[in-house]
Design an enzyme around this catalytic site. Structure first.
Site, PDB file in Angstrom:
ATOM      1  N   LYS A  43      68.272 -43.172  34.646  1.00  0.00           N
ATOM      2  CA  LYS A  43      67.023 -43.786  35.104  1.00  0.00           C
ATOM      3  C   LYS A  43      66.458 -44.814  34.115  1.00  0.00           C
ATOM      4  O   LYS A  43      65.532 -45.554  34.455  1.00  0.00           O
ATOM      5  CB  LYS A  43      65.975 -42.707  35.368  1.00  0.00           C
ATOM      6  N   SER A 257      72.478 -31.867  38.314  1.00  0.00           N
ATOM      7  CA  SER A 257      72.967 -32.860  39.276  1.00  0.00           C
ATOM      8  C   SER A 257      74.341 -33.371  38.877  1.00  0.00           C
ATOM      9  O   SER A 257      75.163 -33.714  39.735  1.00  0.00           O
ATOM     10  CB  SER A 257      71.977 -34.020  39.422  1.00  0.00           C
TER      11      SER A 257
END
Length: 298
Positions: A43, A257
């Site tokens: 991110k 994830s």
């Protein structure tokens, strides 16, 4: 001598070949280590892109208050970018996020506003929109901001193509805001339309940080279904077990994830031969230690 600044070292992360987990078949499994970014996750790329591009357009200026709903990694990355560029950052997030995530955001000087676990990310997004409508700050809105996938079109996609010397056949990524998979898919398919792009979403009932199955009303508007060739559902236990396998069998310390991405990559590897399969390792495992997922087995 012209030394780099922190924003100059976002991206260009390593792509490494799995050795032990991938043994026994003729496919090449490659992990893109996004935890090597300065704030520790994939991110960092869209966070810096969204702030820098809005700044370049004159929509925001240092000293402004920025508002964003986040489940964790985007918030940490935005907090870093805001600290770097001189913005006040207000982050709204479900209160069941790990302590490491909350403390990392606070370390960068961000203000945290919690919503309940039951309200979830949908509630966080609703509150962010309400605050923006009241004039309490300016939105970045990762779910609808084209500068999110553009960051991956400009950086992550070209890196994967270059690092594999154009041999990549399959790209696998978890889907949350969907910025990563949208930007990378667009770039890779411009180079070779035959590259298969596989997205991961949680099974019903699973709660995997960074992977979402959105209600229709909250589906990110940056998401274009046509850019994803296939979607694989990942279970909670499956993602956690493969997360631990990454650490114990490959020495790659990552979050849940990323375990889901490995599980997806292995499913694809069972179906193909002589393929070059790259998947995103979204972040580092140290921001999940307080959850007990890495606790010694009793």
């Amino acid at each position: 001598m012209d030394f780099p600044t922190l924003e100059d070292v976002v991206g260009n992360t390593p792509l490494v070949r799995l050795k032990r987990i991938a043994a026994g078949h003729n496919n090449t499994l490659l992990a893109k280590l996004e935890g090597n970014n300065p704030a520790g996750s994939v991110k960092d790329r869209p966070a810096l892109s969204m702030i820098a591009e809005a700044e370049a357009r004159g929509e925001i200026a240092p000293g402004d208050t920025l508002i964003e709903a986040t489940s964790g990694n985007t918030g940490i990355a935005l907090a870093m970018a805001a600290a770097m560029k001189g913005y006040r950052m207000v982050l709204i997030m479900p209160d069941n996020a790990s302590n490491e995530r909350k403390q990392a955001m606070a370390a960068f000087g961000a203000e945290l506003i919690p919503v309940t676990r039951e309200e979830g990310m949908e509630g966080a997004r609703d509150l962010a929109n309400a605050m923006v409508s009241r004039g309490e700050g300016k939105p970045l809105n990762q779910f609808a901001n084209p500068d999110n996938p553009m960051a991956h079109y400009r950086t992550t996609g070209p890196e994967l193509w270059r690092q594999t010397e154009g041999t990549i056949t399959h790209f696998i990524s978890s889907m949350g805001t969907t910025g990563t998979i949208m930007g990378v898919s667009r770039y890779l398919k411009e180079q070779n339309p035959d590259v298969q792009v596989i997205g991961l979403q949680p099974e019903d009932g699973a709660s995997i940080a960074g992977i979402r199955r959105w209600p229709e009303a909250y589906l990110p508007s940056i998401f274009e279904p046509a850019r994803v060739d296939r979607v694989i559902d990942v279970g909670q236990t499956e993602a956690e077990e493969h997360m631990r396998r990454l650490a114990r069998e490959e020495g790659i310390f990552a979050g849940v994830s990323s375990g889901g991405s490995l599980a997806g990559a292995l499913k694809v590897a069972e179906e193909v031969e002589n393929a070059v399969i790259a998947f995103i390792v979204c972040d580092r495992g140290d921001r999940y230690l307080s959850t007990g997922l890495y606790a010694p087995e009793q």
